[in-house]
Design an enzyme around this catalytic site. Structure first.
Site, mmCIF file in Angstrom:
data_model
loop_
_atom_site.group_PDB
_atom_site.id
_atom_site.type_symbol
_atom_site.label_atom_id
_atom_site.label_comp_id
_atom_site.label_asym_id
_atom_site.label_seq_id
_atom_site.Cartn_x
_atom_site.Cartn_y
_atom_site.Cartn_z
ATOM 1 N N ASP A 110 41.035 51.613 36.100
ATOM 2 C CA ASP A 110 40.293 52.791 35.677
ATOM 3 C C ASP A 110 39.409 53.298 36.812
ATOM 4 O OD1 ASP A 110 39.179 54.792 34.177
ATOM 5 O OD2 ASP A 110 38.174 53.485 32.742
ATOM 6 N N TYR B 297 38.468 46.369 27.648
ATOM 7 C CA TYR B 297 38.524 47.517 26.749
ATOM 8 C C TYR B 297 39.035 47.130 25.369
ATOM 9 C CZ TYR B 297 37.908 50.479 30.896
ATOM 10 O OH TYR B 297 37.433 51.071 32.027
ATOM 11 N N LYS C 28 40.191 39.859 41.059
ATOM 12 C CA LYS C 28 38.927 39.230 41.478
ATOM 13 C C LYS C 28 39.049 37.735 41.230
ATOM 14 C CE LYS C 28 34.722 39.762 43.100
ATOM 15 N NZ LYS C 28 34.520 40.050 44.541
ATOM 16 N N ASP D 205 40.337 56.667 39.677
ATOM 17 C CA ASP D 205 39.422 57.801 39.807
ATOM 18 C C ASP D 205 38.916 57.934 41.235
ATOM 19 O OD1 ASP D 205 39.750 58.532 37.218
ATOM 20 O OD2 ASP D 205 37.746 57.987 36.538
ATOM 21 N N ASP E 72 36.742 44.563 45.166
ATOM 22 C CA ASP E 72 35.680 45.171 45.961
ATOM 23 C C ASP E 72 36.206 45.589 47.334
ATOM 24 O OD1 ASP E 72 36.040 42.466 46.406
ATOM 25 O OD2 ASP E 72 33.917 41.988 46.587
#
Length: 346
Positions: free
Chosen positions: A241, A135, A185, A245, A217
């Site tokens: 993020d 970001y 990851k 959610d 994942d």
């Protein structure tokens, strides 16, 4: 305590009014200020985050934030769109740690996308780094050697950025069940390998906290399969993020989840995790409970007032246990009626 109220766009003013109603009912020694942010700020000043708003925020002990986003400004340059205000104010205030609790309230198990017995076990906290990752990394559009357009976004973290969010997460775990799962990851990304290495280094300072690691994942799958296994999750900006959610839908409604964005000091920004919902703005059907729970987090983290925070949370739990429901949960109670119910429960 000086609190800056930034209602913003869409349903922001409606839900902010209910949080303010609850705050006034507590009769605490607070001073309130207000400012413009998001689309309303762009319309008035030509920028979604005016300098005056930033100055007011820096002069406050805490910021209570509604929501930003207005489709009427989708055509303007990206840095002037309402949504950029939240990124800008986090950066301006040095807020690097986002805390998002997720817990299923008693009586709402059936509203989760998961089986009720699985949803009932959810009681976790996601600690998300806010100032790094793709970001904020170098980004842009370029042309390849064969003339094709190529977009790029650089993911990067320095060890100091990882170290400071690690301390926040470990301290949070110390106040809960003393279990911290670091999500990365590392099998693919060098950024994640550094993240994991630093997490392990910092863990030596917190021998009372159990540190585990999980690839992102797998973490996404485990949040659906067995969310009760998690106590505190710490992860980077992009993964956080997405996972936060996902956790919101596991508990039944995005209208129930609050968040805190913190820095090195006590100044923090507190907001519901949902957006401005322009499609329902002005209809009086928005769920204000996430906004009210954000107020509870404000009083706890920036105000040091655990008693008042706990009172608000208990009142919200009591309202939901009584069967009170807004439109997002299949009920017919209005925004203001839900706010009144929380005040009555106090």
């Amino acid at each position: 305590m000086k609190i800056l109220l930034l209602a913003g766009d869409g349903i922001g003013p409606e839900i902010m009014a209910e949080a303010e109603k609850v705050l006034m009912a507590l009769n605490l020694p607070v001073t309130l200020d207000r400012g413009l942010v998001g689309g309303v700020a762009y319309a008035a000043t030509g920028h979604p985050l005016p300098p005056e708003t930033v100055e007011k925020a820096r002069a406050s002990d805490a910021v209570l934030f509604g929501a930003v986003g207005d489709f009427r400004y989708d055509h303007v340059e990206r840095h002037l769109r309402p949504e950029q205000a939240i990124l800008g104010i986090r950066t301006a205030l040095g807020l690097f740690a986002n805390l998002r609790p997720a817990q299923v309230f008693s009586g709402l198990e059936e509203h989760s996308a998961l089986r009720p017995e699985v949803a009932a076990a959810i009681d976790l906290l996601i600690v998300r780094e806010l100032n790094g990752d793709v970001y904020f990394g170098d980004k842009g559009m370029r042309q390849t050697a064969d003339g094709q357009r190529e977009g790029y976004d650089v993911m990067s973290y320095s060890e100091n950025e990882v170290r400071r969010i690690a301390h926040v997460a470990f301290r949070a775990a110390q106040g809960r069940q003393k279990r911290l799962c670091s999500v990365d990851k590392a099998n693919v990304l060098e950024t994640s390998q550094l993240w994991r290495d630093v997490m392990i280094e910092v863990s030596a300072e917190y021998p009372d906290v159990e540190l585990t690691h999980m690839y992102v994942d797998n973490a996404a799958m485990q949040l659906v399969r067995n969310p009760g296994q998690f106590d505190v999750i710490v992860t980077g900006n992009l993964f956080g993020d997405i996972l936060s959610d996902q956790a919101s839908m596991c508990v039944g409604s995005i209208g129930l989840l609050a968040s805190a964005s913190l820095g090195e000091g006590k100044l923090g920004l507190y907001e519901p995790i949902h957006g401005s919902a322009p499609d329902i703005a002005g209809k009086g059907i928005a769920n204000p409970l996430a906004m009210i729970l954000s107020l509870a987090m404000l009083l706890r983290h920036s105000g040091g007032d655990e008693a008042s925070a706990a009172r608000i949370e208990a009142a919200v739990a009591k309202v939901l246990a009584s069967g009170a429901r807004g439109a997002d949960l299949g009920g017919d109670m209005s925004t203001s009626a839900l706010g009144d119910a929380v005040v009555a429960a106090l």
